[in-house]
Design an enzyme around this catalytic site. Structure first.
Site, short mmCIF file in Angstrom:
data_model
loop_
_atom_site.label_atom_id
_atom_site.label_comp_id
_atom_site.label_asym_id
_atom_site.label_seq_id
_atom_site.Cartn_x
_atom_site.Cartn_y
_atom_site.Cartn_z
N MET A 95 -4.25 -5.68 10.96
CA MET A 95 -5.14 -4.70 11.59
C MET A 95 -5.99 -3.96 10.57
O MET A 95 -5.53 -3.60 9.50
CB MET A 95 -4.31 -3.68 12.37
N TYR A 153 12.16 -33.60 -21.76
CA TYR A 153 10.70 -33.53 -21.68
C TYR A 153 10.21 -33.81 -20.27
O TYR A 153 10.92 -34.34 -19.43
CB TYR A 153 10.06 -34.50 -22.68
N ARG A 203 -3.22 3.00 8.52
CA ARG A 203 -3.50 1.83 7.67
C ARG A 203 -2.32 0.88 7.70
O ARG A 203 -1.18 1.30 7.54
CB ARG A 203 -3.74 2.29 6.22
N ARG A 247 6.13 -48.77 -20.51
CA ARG A 247 6.87 -49.38 -19.42
C ARG A 247 6.43 -50.83 -19.26
O ARG A 247 5.23 -51.13 -19.22
CB ARG A 247 6.62 -48.64 -18.11
N HIS A 286 -3.46 -44.45 -4.13
CA HIS A 286 -4.07 -45.03 -5.32
C HIS A 286 -5.23 -44.16 -5.80
O HIS A 286 -5.31 -43.79 -6.97
CB HIS A 286 -4.57 -46.45 -4.99
N ASP A 332 8.62 -43.05 -7.13
CA ASP A 332 9.39 -44.08 -6.43
C ASP A 332 10.73 -43.54 -5.95
O ASP A 332 11.21 -43.92 -4.88
CB ASP A 332 9.61 -45.29 -7.34
N CYS A 367 8.69 -38.52 -15.28
CA CYS A 367 7.32 -39.01 -15.45
C CYS A 367 6.60 -39.23 -14.13
O CYS A 367 5.54 -39.83 -14.10
CB CYS A 367 7.32 -40.30 -16.26
N LYS A 396 0.84 -1.20 0.00
CA LYS A 396 0.00 0.00 0.00
C LYS A 396 0.88 1.25 0.00
O LYS A 396 0.65 2.18 -0.79
CB LYS A 396 -0.89 -0.03 1.25
P1 ADP Z 1 -7.85 -2.24 3.28
O1 ADP Z 1 -6.48 -2.78 3.08
O2 ADP Z 1 -8.72 -3.07 4.12
O3 ADP Z 1 -8.48 -1.81 1.98
P2 ADP Z 1 -7.36 0.55 3.67
O4 ADP Z 1 -6.27 1.07 4.52
O5 ADP Z 1 -7.17 0.62 2.22
O6 ADP Z 1 -7.67 -0.93 4.14
O7 ADP Z 1 -8.63 1.39 4.07
C1 ADP Z 1 -9.91 0.97 4.35
C2 ADP Z 1 -10.87 2.03 3.89
O8 ADP Z 1 -10.56 3.30 4.44
C3 ADP Z 1 -10.83 2.21 2.38
O9 ADP Z 1 -12.13 2.29 1.88
C4 ADP Z 1 -10.11 3.51 2.19
O10 ADP Z 1 -10.56 4.14 1.05
C5 ADP Z 1 -10.45 4.28 3.45
N1 ADP Z 1 -9.39 5.24 3.78
C6 ADP Z 1 -8.13 4.93 4.10
N2 ADP Z 1 -7.39 6.05 4.28
C7 ADP Z 1 -8.22 7.10 4.08
C8 ADP Z 1 -8.06 8.52 4.11
N3 ADP Z 1 -6.87 9.06 4.36
N4 ADP Z 1 -9.13 9.27 3.86
C9 ADP Z 1 -10.32 8.71 3.60
N5 ADP Z 1 -10.55 7.37 3.54
C10 ADP Z 1 -9.51 6.59 3.79
MG MG Z 2 7.88 -46.80 -10.10
MG MG Z 3 -7.83 -0.66 0.74
#
Ligand code: ADP
Ligand code: MG
Ligand code: MG
Length: 888
Positions: free
Chosen positions: A107, A864, A96, A630, A468, A782, A844, A26
């Site tokens: 998280m 192959y 985030r 074989r 099997h 084998d 094989c 991200k």
């Molecule tokens: P995920 O990985 O679950 O998508 P994100 O960090 O991308 O988590 O964010 C979850 C939501 O929060 C998303 O819809 C994102 O657009 C929104 N969001 C994240 N940061 C901001 C921000 N700075 N302003 C407004 N919305 C935000």
């Molecule tokens: Mg064999």
């Molecule tokens: Mg997102």
């Protein structure tokens, strides 16, 4: 001073897309978008190195981190004209998480961080919208309370639900400013009551709490489990992104949404996505309100009245479309985007390569190559070979409801529904009456072949990925779940017990051999369809590929199937599999149980015409393509009569008293059949078997060549050789038969005699064996069994524990153990070539269809690979990718 924090915003960034390892996916892409001059709210990324430091130093942050965060906040203040922590002019942030690859279990995002009892009032005043201010505050308390402070989000939702019920509201947007104020107060009380501490009011405390929580979540049980399943090392760590908030919930000219630059399920080149007016972040996916379509075209197709973004906010929409095209061209891949519109102004919040179905992946790759965005080779590299399975077998409709009873091993892909049967005869009868059945067995044996053929799918309680049931089902292309150890089969009462339920014969279940799931009832399926995109991409793959791809096939049906999937020959025809069927197994048993050469010859005489007809048909189907046959390698126990009734049949056929048959069966009993009297050892004791097979092969070759006009060069393969004289002995018999047949028919035939390398000794002695052997085929099933000293029929009961504890990375019967078994293959290759430089080398085992193993085969220069028919496309693609990567 070490750099821990990377800033982005206002057309600049300290990071870039390539810095994924340091900034997480991200963060790296936020930096990249910012550098491209796209409208990204300013922010900063706390690098993954901080996460490593945090866990390496008793959960302490590096000393200079705080200052670097302060500096970054100051720059955001400059850009936004707002100050984080200043209640009179507040700046709100989002926190985030962001690992290298998107990771569920990490998280959740916290939005609106920085709000408190004072700043919420300022925001209300400044925006002139108290409803917006308190809506944001309540969202913040809930998110922070849940993900940072560890309160159950249900507790918050319950407060809101009760409030709405009392007031007679339906939608969240029905609540007024005062209503939200009340909710905020209730939320804060909930926190105090549950945690005996007030909700934090200092924005700096909130921020460090948020950052700490992201790092904590890296070691949360669900994140650890996810990493274990997906082989993600725990020392990668996660990054944290802190970013200025933009608000999609500021009224009717604000919105938030998600989009894909192309359709992720069909691949069609059309903007695809959803948005909500007057909403924030997760509202779109949370299903609180039904989102609206982005484009007019999509709205019309969906037949809804709710206006599209295109109609509602044409300017922001047009800018968004331009950005979509720009990002797709920049990353030369389909993008998955998140955006927010605040009072008419567009902001980009995320971009990444979008997940897609295999069907979409093929369309997107071939179309992007046609558009000149990527090369054909790049298109070939874009498709995950294993994902092709999705196209070749029916799959469970992702929209269908699944009631999962239990999970076993995903032994053979595809899904099937049918009534339960417990015996192969029942399966056959049901099939004859036009009913679909699932064959449920503790484990299968060669006697179940007809039942497996008749059934739509197979479920076994015991047995691993190379049991099997698994091997035969894969060869047939039938869905199979093996080793579902929690099922109980009661044969007498014909019941199957699982998940506390009892199923009778005829009750319908579904097996999903792709996931290993066993499900209740019949479930909607998607039927396979091979698109033009598939054909195009496979053609490009074939152009890039250097290894040939053959198939393991015995039956005409398998051979035809493999040809249609693009097989270039047969790499392994296991002749004993040709005798598992009805009347033939009887002749086999007669041969095995015969007391002397005369008795054996009598049985073999019955088998000769069958074998000749089989081989003629195979050669005929393959039209001059190479075919490796074989010689018989039956694990004897698989053929011995088991029941009294079977023994009686054999006794009758052989004209022997029952006692004799019983005695002979007992005499043939082996303690360790896998290491017993099998492979070429059988031909050493009973050379007349090899004679019969050689004759069948040569006569068939002559016949097929005459019929089709395509010359046949059979490759005769001697199994389980460990010493060269063994091989020479059998080769001499084959050569003698060849001479005899040629004289009888007065025709010359060319043929090759080679060996399967499936014992460590053969690999080590490859230079000697290659003096007389004209080709090698590495029988890695084998070879794995004998290198590890692990019986593949028994491995299922303990190998799982090994992989679970990380003692071995992968089941070596599924993916070649490159360090050990692979080393023997390498030695065999080098030593074989040292003696006979142009010796033909192939593989094989089951590994011939495994992409990682195929890549290894490419690296040691095999000629192959050979795999079961349904894996041929996967092998073609994986071999192409291996060749392309080697070139790079
Ligand atoms: P995920 O990985 O679950 O998508 P994100 O960090 O991308 O988590 O964010 C979850 C939501 O929060 C998303 O819809 C994102 O657009 C929104 N969001 C994240 N940061 C901001 C921000 N700075 N302003 C407004 N919305 C935000
Ligand atoms: Mg064999
Ligand atoms: Mg997102």
């Amino acid at each position: 001073m070490h750099k821990w924090v990377y800033q982005f915003g206002d057309g600049r960034a300290e990071g870039a897309a390539e810095m994924r390892d340091l900034l997480g996916g991200k963060g790296a892409n936020l930096a990249e978008m910012s550098s491209l001059g796209l409208p990204v709210p300013p922010g900063f990324t706390v690098s993954t190195e901080v996460c490593s430091h945090y866990y390496g130093n008793g959960k302490c942050f590096p000393g200079s981190l705080q200052q670097q965060v302060e500096d970054a906040l100051a720059r955001i203040a400059e850009l936004t004209g707002r100050q984080f922590g200043d209640d009179a002019n507040p700046l709100l942030m989002s926190v985030r998480s962001g690992a290298r690859s998107s990771m569920p279990g990490m998280m959740d995002t916290v939005l609106n961080l920085g709000l408190n009892d004072n700043s919420v009032e300022t925001i209300a005043r400044q925006s002139g919208d108290a409803r917006f201010a308190y809506d944001s505050y309540r969202r913040f308390i809930q998110m922070y309370g849940d993900v940072v402070m560890g309160l159950d989000h249900h507790a918050f939702e319950e407060i809101l639900e009760n409030f709405k019920n009392r007031a007679g509201y339906v939608l969240d947007t029905d609540l007024t400013a005062d209503d939200w104020k009340q909710i905020v107060s209730d939320y804060k009380h909930l926190v105090e009551r549950e945690l005996e501490t007030p909700f934090p009011q200092d924005p700096k405390d909130q921020l460090w709490g948020g950052i700490g929580a992201v790092f904590q979540s890296w070691m949360a049980p669900r994140a650890i489990t996810y990493r274990a399943i997906n082989n993600i090392p725990s020392d990668w760590g996660t990054a944290v992104n802190v970013q200025a908030m933009v608000f999609g919930n500021m009224g009717r000219n604000s919105a938030t949404g998600v989009a894909f630059t192309r359709n992720p399920s069909t691949g069609e080149k059309a903007l695809y996505g959803e948005f909500l007016i007057n909403a924030q972040g997760e509202d779109v996916v949370a299903g609180i309100r039904t989102p609206q379509n982005l484009t007019e075209a999509a709205r019309l197709e969906a037949g809804t009245q709710e206006p599209s973004l295109e109609a509602e906010m044409p300017e922001a929409f047009a800018e968004f479309c331009t950005i979509c095209n720009q990002l797709e061209a920049h990353y030369s891949d389909m993008q998955d985007l998140e955006f927010t519109i605040q009072e008419g102004k567009l902001w980009m919040l995320q971009t990444r390569s979008g997940k897609r179905t295999t069907k979409a992946a093929l369309k997107i790759a071939t179309e992007m190559a046609a558009e000149g965005l990527i090369s054909r080779n790049e298109a070939v590299l874009r498709i995950e070979p294993a994902a092709l399975d999705q196209l070749l077998h029916p799959t469970i409709d992702p929209a269908a409801k699944r009631n999962i009873l239990t999970k076993g091993l995903p032994a053979s892909p595809g899904a099937a529904s049918g009534g339960i049967v417990f015996t192969s005869d029942d399966a056959q009868d049901a099939k004859a009456q036009g009913r679909n059945v699932i064959l449920v067995r503790v484990e299968t044996s060669p006697e179940d072949i007809h039942g497996m053929h008749a059934a739509e799918g197979i479920l076994t309680a015991r047995g691993g990925m190379t049991s099997h049931a698994a091997v035969v089902a894969r060869g047939m292309g039938k869905p199979c779940v093996s080793g579902a150890s929690s099922i109980r089969i009661d044969l007498r009462n014909e019941t199957l017990s699982v998940a506390g339920k009892v199923f009778q014969r005829g009750d319908v279940i579904t097996v999903d051999g792709t996931s290993g799931q066993v499900l209740e009832g019949e479930i909607a399926m998607l039927q396979p369809e091979l698109s033009e995109d598939f054909a195009t991409l496979m053609q490009w793959a074939d152009e890039a590929r250097t290894m040939a791809v053959r198939t393991n096939a015995e039956t005409p049906a398998d051979a035809r199937m493999a040809l249609s999937f693009g097989a270039e020959g047969i790499g392994l025809c296991r002749t004993e599999h040709m005798f598992f069927d009805g009347s033939r197994i009887m002749a086999m048993r007669e041969m095995i149980l015969a007391e002397d050469a005369a008795g054996r010859r009598q049985a073999l005489d019955k088998l000769l015409p069958m074998q000749t007809a089989d081989f003629t048909e195979l050669f005929d189907i393959m039209r001059g393509k190479p075919v490796t046959i074989r010689l018989l390698d039956p694990p004897l126990h698989e053929f011995l009569p088991q029941s009294e009734a079977d023994m009686e049949d054999v006794a009758k056929a052989l004209g022997l008293p029952m006692d004799k048959v019983r005695q002979r069966t007992r005499a043939l009993h082996e303690f360790n059949p896998m290491l017993g009297h099998r492979g070429c050892r059988l031909a050493v004791s009973y050379p007349e078997i090899a004679d019969m097979q050689a004759r069948a092969i040569f006569e068939a070759a002559i016949e097929a060549a005459q019929k089709t006009g395509a010359p046949v060069t059979p490759e005769i393969m001697v199994p389980l050789v460990s010493v060269k004289p063994e091989f020479d002995l059998i080769k001499a018999r084959i050569d003698a038969v060849a001479e005899m047949v040629m004289k009888e028919r007065n025709i010359q035939i060319s043929y090759q005699v080679g060996t399967m390398v499936e014992l460590p000794r053969a690999a080590l002695q490859a230079h000697r064996i290659a003096e007389t052997a004209e080709f090698f085929s590495f029988g890695t099933n084998d070879l794995t069994q004998t290198t590890f000293g692990i019986s593949r029929d028994d491995a299922a009961s303990f190998l799982g524990t090994y992989t679970a504890q990380g003692l071995i990375q992968q089941d070596p019967f599924v993916s070649l153990d490159q360090d050990g078994v692979g080393e023997l293959v390498r030695i065999g290759t080098e030593r074989g070539r040292a003696t006979r430089p142009n010796i033909k080398l192939g593989i094989c085992g089951e590994h011939g269809g495994d992409p990682a193993s195929i890549s290894f085969c490419q690296s040691i220069g095999l000629d192959y690979i050979s795999c079961s028919p349904y894996r041929v496309p996967i092998a073609r693609l994986a071999a192409a990718q291996a060749a392309l990567r080697q070139e790079k």
